[in-house]
Design a protein around this motif. Structure first.
Motif, PDB file in Angstrom:
ATOM      1  N   ARG A 210       0.810  -1.207  -0.224  1.00  0.00           N
ATOM      2  CA  ARG A 210       0.021   0.099  -0.089  1.00  0.00           C
ATOM      3  C   ARG A 210       0.781   1.104  -0.178  1.00  0.00           C
ATOM      4  NH1 ARG A 210      -4.673   0.050   4.096  1.00  0.00           N
ATOM      5  NH2 ARG A 210      -4.965   1.974   2.969  1.00  0.00           N
ATOM      6  N   PRO A 211       0.904   1.922  -1.348  1.00  0.00           N
ATOM      7  CA  PRO A 211       1.627   3.248  -1.258  1.00  0.00           C
ATOM      8  C   PRO A 211       0.969   4.176  -0.149  1.00  0.00           C
ATOM      9  CG  PRO A 211       0.954   2.644  -3.194  1.00  0.00           C
ATOM     10  CD  PRO A 211       0.284   1.928  -2.485  1.00  0.00           C
ATOM     11  N   THR A 212       2.016   5.124   0.445  1.00  0.00           N
ATOM     12  CA  THR A 212       1.423   6.215   1.315  1.00  0.00           C
ATOM     13  C   THR A 212       0.600   7.206   0.354  1.00  0.00           C
ATOM     14  OG1 THR A 212       3.533   6.977   0.891  1.00  0.00           O
ATOM     15  CG2 THR A 212       3.574   5.818   2.641  1.00  0.00           C
ATOM     16  N   ARG A 213      -0.005   8.324   1.171  1.00  0.00           N
ATOM     17  CA  ARG A 213      -0.605   9.140   0.439  1.00  0.00           C
ATOM     18  C   ARG A 213       0.353  10.145  -0.104  1.00  0.00           C
ATOM     19  NH1 ARG A 213      -5.803  12.331   1.732  1.00  0.00           N
ATOM     20  NH2 ARG A 213      -5.866  10.461   3.414  1.00  0.00           N
TER      21      ARG A 213
ATOM     22  N   GLN B 170       2.022   9.917 -14.046  1.00  0.00           N
ATOM     23  CA  GLN B 170       0.429   9.694 -14.239  1.00  0.00           C
ATOM     24  C   GLN B 170       0.199   8.819 -15.454  1.00  0.00           C
ATOM     25  OE1 GLN B 170      -1.703  10.497 -12.004  1.00  0.00           O
ATOM     26  NE2 GLN B 170      -0.510  12.027 -10.727  1.00  0.00           N
TER      27      GLN B 170
ATOM     28  N   LEU C  82       1.272   8.642  -3.465  1.00  0.00           N
ATOM     29  CA  LEU C  82       0.244   8.560  -4.477  1.00  0.00           C
ATOM     30  C   LEU C  82      -0.063  10.136  -4.977  1.00  0.00           C
ATOM     31  CD1 LEU C  82      -2.500   6.394  -3.042  1.00  0.00           C
ATOM     32  CD2 LEU C  82      -1.123   5.785  -4.984  1.00  0.00           C
ATOM     33  N   GLU C  83       0.334  11.194  -4.280  1.00  0.00           N
ATOM     34  CA  GLU C  83       0.217  12.427  -4.678  1.00  0.00           C
ATOM     35  C   GLU C  83       1.299  13.620  -5.021  1.00  0.00           C
ATOM     36  OE1 GLU C  83      -1.973  13.911  -0.990  1.00  0.00           O
ATOM     37  OE2 GLU C  83      -3.903  12.822  -1.381  1.00  0.00           O
TER      38      GLU C  83
ATOM     39  N   LEU D  79       5.279  11.452  -9.451  1.00  0.00           N
ATOM     40  CA  LEU D  79       4.279  10.249  -9.916  1.00  0.00           C
ATOM     41  C   LEU D  79       4.133  10.187 -11.331  1.00  0.00           C
ATOM     42  CD1 LEU D  79       2.920   7.531  -8.689  1.00  0.00           C
ATOM     43  CD2 LEU D  79       0.891   9.232  -8.959  1.00  0.00           C
TER      44      LEU D  79
END
Length: 140
Positions: free
Chosen positions: A108-111, A121, A114-115, A119
């Motif tokens: 599970r990637p951290t917030r 896209q 992911l933000e 990243l």
């Protein structure tokens, strides 16, 4: 490779592997890692050099995450180069170092991950344009 076995035969808790300089000696076959999906989650990073399955877009210091059953493999450009390559002689991969953690667990990637603006896209677009070369009628 380092391995942490689990209580399930044939299914490890986690494996750690490096991809150092190496020789691909197999002949008359596709050499890069093929496009695939598996039940393992794979977190891969490039320390230096170029990675043979993604020469562009996977730079040193970069990493990729493909969780359980997420399709992944060489980008379209690498795929076409591999299909057209002369595989009658060994291929030497030099000046590179990559690593991978492979686990039966979901990562599970951290917030933040992911933000972050770092990243990619458009990452999945690297597989657009992969052409089929399989011919069921061909006999080899």
């Amino acid at each position: 490779m380092l391995q942490s076995v689990s209580n399930t035969p044939g299914v490890d808790t986690i494996d750690f592997v490096i991809f150092p300089p190496r020789v691909l000696a197999m002949q008359d076959t596709f050499r890069p890692p093929w496009f695939h999906r598996n039940v393992a989650s794979e977190f891969m990073g490039l320390i230096h050099g170029a990675y043979d399955a993604k020469a562009e877009g996977f730079v040193p210091g970069g990493a990729s995450l493909h969780n359980c059953m997420t399709g992944h493999g060489p980008d379209a450009e690498t795929f076409e180069k591999a299909v057209a390559a002369d595989t009658s002689k060994p291929h030497y991969i030099t000046d590179t170092m990559a690593f991978m953690f492979e686990t039966r667990l979901v990562i599970r990637p951290t917030r933040y991950a992911l933000e972050t603006s770092q990243l990619q896209q458009e990452y999945a677009t690297c597989w657009e344009g992969i052409k089929k070369h399989f011919d069921a009628a061909a006999k080899g």
